[in-house]
Design a protein around this motif. Structure first.
Motif, short mmCIF file in Angstrom:
data_model
loop_
_atom_site.label_atom_id
_atom_site.label_comp_id
_atom_site.label_asym_id
_atom_site.label_seq_id
_atom_site.Cartn_x
_atom_site.Cartn_y
_atom_site.Cartn_z
N ASP A 271 0.89 -1.27 -0.20
CA ASP A 271 0.18 -0.05 -0.11
C ASP A 271 0.87 1.48 0.03
O ASP A 271 0.25 2.55 0.10
N LYS A 272 2.37 1.25 -0.17
CA LYS A 272 3.03 2.26 -0.21
C LYS A 272 3.32 3.04 1.12
O LYS A 272 4.08 3.88 1.11
N PHE A 273 2.93 2.40 2.18
CA PHE A 273 3.27 3.03 3.60
C PHE A 273 3.68 1.79 4.50
O PHE A 273 3.08 0.87 4.68
N TYR A 274 4.83 2.15 5.30
CA TYR A 274 5.23 1.22 6.16
C TYR A 274 4.63 1.37 7.54
O TYR A 274 4.05 0.81 8.08
N GLY A 275 4.64 2.81 7.86
CA GLY A 275 3.75 3.20 9.21
C GLY A 275 2.67 4.02 8.71
O GLY A 275 1.72 3.62 7.78
N ASP A 291 -10.45 6.80 5.78
CA ASP A 291 -9.64 6.11 6.94
C ASP A 291 -10.62 5.49 8.01
O ASP A 291 -10.03 5.51 9.11
N MET A 292 -11.80 4.89 7.49
CA MET A 292 -12.67 4.37 8.71
C MET A 292 -12.13 2.92 8.76
O MET A 292 -12.58 2.10 9.72
N ALA A 293 -11.12 2.51 7.97
CA ALA A 293 -10.26 1.29 8.29
C ALA A 293 -8.85 1.33 8.22
O ALA A 293 -8.29 1.92 7.02
N GLY A 294 -8.15 1.23 9.20
CA GLY A 294 -6.72 1.04 9.10
C GLY A 294 -6.24 2.52 9.36
O GLY A 294 -6.93 3.41 9.77
N ASN A 295 -4.75 2.74 9.36
CA ASN A 295 -4.10 4.00 9.50
C ASN A 295 -4.07 3.92 11.04
O ASN A 295 -3.03 3.80 11.71
N VAL A 296 -4.93 4.49 11.65
CA VAL A 296 -5.06 4.67 13.08
C VAL A 296 -6.30 4.29 13.75
O VAL A 296 -7.36 4.36 13.22
N TRP A 297 -6.03 3.67 15.00
CA TRP A 297 -7.36 3.16 15.52
C TRP A 297 -8.17 4.59 16.27
O TRP A 297 -7.32 5.52 16.34
N GLN A 298 -9.15 4.38 16.39
CA GLN A 298 -10.08 5.77 16.87
C GLN A 298 -10.82 5.63 18.00
O GLN A 298 -11.52 4.61 18.23
N GLY A 343 -9.08 -0.19 13.36
CA GLY A 343 -7.94 -0.82 13.06
C GLY A 343 -6.76 0.23 12.67
O GLY A 343 -6.97 1.52 12.75
N SER A 344 -5.62 -0.14 12.35
CA SER A 344 -4.49 0.62 12.09
C SER A 344 -3.59 0.20 11.00
O SER A 344 -3.82 -0.96 10.51
N PHE A 345 -2.36 0.69 10.93
CA PHE A 345 -1.52 0.33 9.93
C PHE A 345 -0.73 -1.09 10.28
O PHE A 345 0.11 -1.63 9.49
N LEU A 346 -0.91 -1.43 11.41
CA LEU A 346 -0.32 -2.62 11.76
C LEU A 346 -1.40 -3.99 11.80
O LEU A 346 -1.09 -5.00 12.06
N CYS A 347 -2.71 -3.72 11.44
CA CYS A 347 -3.48 -4.75 11.42
C CYS A 347 -3.35 -5.56 10.02
O CYS A 347 -3.08 -4.93 9.31
#
Length: 379
Positions: A271-275, A291-298, A343-347
Motif C-alpha cells: 500500500d506504499k506505507f510502512y507506518g 480512513d474508517m479502516a486502517g491507519n490509526v485506531w479511533q 484498526g491501524s497500519f499494523l492490522c
C-alpha cells in the motif's frame, strides 16, 4: 529476548498476580521466562493501566471555536442497521448481532491531524497524557493489591512506540513489537529525536481518551458513540464486512493502510506505507469518510464491556445506544477501558483484522500509542 520496561511487566502481573523476579534496571527490564503474555483480544495494541484518572477528570478546555460550524465534516444520515460481527473472524464480544437505530449527525471527514491538534495546543496550552510523568499513587489503585512499585527511573513521561523485530516472534507476546519510549508523544511520535515537521496532514497519535475529549470540547464537538462509529463506517452498505464491501483487504488495489506480509517483522509495503499515512490517502466510503479502516485506531465515547451487546439485544432494537454504564474487561478487570475502532497500519489478516467494521477493541483511557488517534462528531 528483547528487554522491555517494567511497565510492560505490569501487564502479566495483572493477569497472573505474580511478582517479577528481576530487579529493575534504569529504563529496561527482562521479562521472567515463567511469565507468559496471552494474546486475548489485544490485537496490535497494548493495554497499559490507567495512570491519570484522578488528574484528567479536572481538565476542561475552553470552547474557542463556534459550535455549529461543520467545516471538514460530512452529514451522516439517520438509519437502522444490524450491529455486530458477520464473518468467521468475528470475536465473541461482537455478538449477538442486534438491531440499532441512530439519529443523524455530523462527522469529521478524516481523523484529527497534527495541524489541527497543534492549533488546539497553541490556543489552550494543553499538555497530553504522554507528556506528563505517571503518578504511582494513581496507578497502583488500578492494580491488584501487592503489585510492586516500578523503579522511579521508569515512571517517566513516555508512550508506546512500534518497535518491529528483525525476525519472526511469538504473536502471543505483544511486548515483542512495542517499546515504552521516554519522550515519545504527539510531537515526537517515534521518540524525542523524531518530529512531525512536514507531517501536518498526518493523523495525530499518542493521544489518550482524555486528550481526545479535551480537543472535542475545544472544537465544540464530541467523540462518536460506538454505534455511531460503526454506522458511519458502513457508509450506507448493508451487512458488509468492510467499509468498501466484502472484498478482502489484500485483494485488488490497496483500500486502506494496513500491514502486508508477515507480521510484525516483514511489511511488503504493497500500500506504499510502512507506518502512518497522510489522512485521505485511500478512497473514502459511501458517506465520504476517509480512513474508517486502517491507519490509526479511533477513540469512541463508550466504556468497553465485553458482554454489552447481550444486555441491549431486543426484538424491537435499540435507539441511540450510549454504551454500558461501567467498563469491564475480563482480561484486565482492574482497569477502566474505552472502545477504540477502525484498526491501524499494523492490522493484518493473520493477526488482527481491526479494519472490519464490526471489530471491537479496547484500551485504557490514558493509553497513548503510535497507532491511536480519533475523529469528532457533532449533533
Amino acid at each position: 529476548m528483547k528487554k522491555k520496561p517494567l511497565l510492560f511487566l505490569l501487564l502479566p502481573i495483572l493477569m497472573y498476580g505474580c511478582k517479577p523476579n528481576n530487579h529493575p534496571v534504569a529504563g529496561k527490564i527482562k521479562l521472567p521466562a515463567a511469565v507468559g503474555v496471552q494474546a486475548k483480544s489485544l490485537c496490535c495494541e497494548s493495554n497499559i493501566p490507567n495512570r491519570f484518572a484522578a488528574y484528567h477528570t479536572t481538565i476542561a478546555a475552553p470552547i474557542l471555536k463556534p459550535a455549529g460550524t461543520h467545516q471538514g465534516m460530512v452529514w451522516i444520515p439517520a438509519g437502522t442497521f444490524i450491529m455486530g460481527g458477520n464473518n468467521s473472524q468475528a470475536a465473541p464480544d461482537e455478538f449477538p448481532r442486534h438491531k440499532v437505530s441512530v439519529n443523524g449527525f455530523w462527522m469529521d471527514i478524516t481523523t484529527v491531524t497534527n495541524e489541527q491538534f497543534a492549533r488546539f495546543v497553541k490556543a489552550t496550552g494543553y499538555k497530553t497524557t504522554a507528556e506528563q510523568k505517571p503518578d504511582w499513587n494513581v496507578l497502583k489503585k488500578q492494580l491488584p493489591p501487592g503489585t510492586p512499585k516500578p523503579d522511579d527511573s521508569l515512571l517517566q513521561a513516555a508512550s508506546l512506540v512500534f518497535d518491529p523485530p528483525k525476525q519472526a516472534v511469538d504473536l502471543n507476546d505483544y511486548t515483542q513489537w512495542w517499546a515504552w519510549k521516554k519522550g515519545a508523544d504527539w510531537k515526537h511520535p517515534h521518540g524525542p529525536k523524531s518530529s512531525i515537521k512536514g507531517k501536518d496532514n498526518y493523523p495525530v497519535v499518542h493521544v489518550s481518551w482524555y486528550d481526545a475529549v479535551a480537543y472535542c470540547k475545544w472544537a465544540g464537538k464530541r467523540l462518536p458513540t460506538e454505534a455511531e462509529w460503526e454506522w458511519a463506517a458502513r457508509g450506507g452498505l448493508q451487512d458488509k464486512i468492510y467499509p468498501w464491501g466484502n472484498e478482502s483487504v489484500d485483494a485488488g488495489k490497496p483500500k486502506a493502510n494496513t500491514w502486508q506480509g508477515h507480521f510484525p517483522d516483514q511489511n511488503l509495503v504493497t500500500d506504499k506505507f510502512y507506518g502512518l499515512a497522510p489522512v485521505a490517502s485511500f478512497p473514502s466510503n459511501g458517506y465520504g469518510l476517509y480512513d474508517m479502516a486502517g491507519n490509526v485506531w479511533q477513540w469512541c465515547a463508550d466504556y468497553y464491556n465485553n458482554t454489552y451487546y447481550r444486555t441491549i439485544t431486543s426484538n424491537t432494537g435499540v435507539q441511540n445506544p450510549k454504551g454500558p454504564k461501567k467498563s469491564y474487561d475480563p482480561d484486565e478487570p482492574f482497569t477502566v477501558k474505552r472502545v477504540i475502532r477502525g484498526g491501524s497500519f499494523l492490522c493484518n489478516e493473520s493477526y488482527c483484522t481491526g479494519y472490519r467494521v464490526a471489530r471491537r477493541m479496547k484500551s485504557t483511557e490514558d493509553s497513548g500509542m503510535e497507532h491511536l488517534g480519533f475523529r469528532c462528531v457533532q449533533d
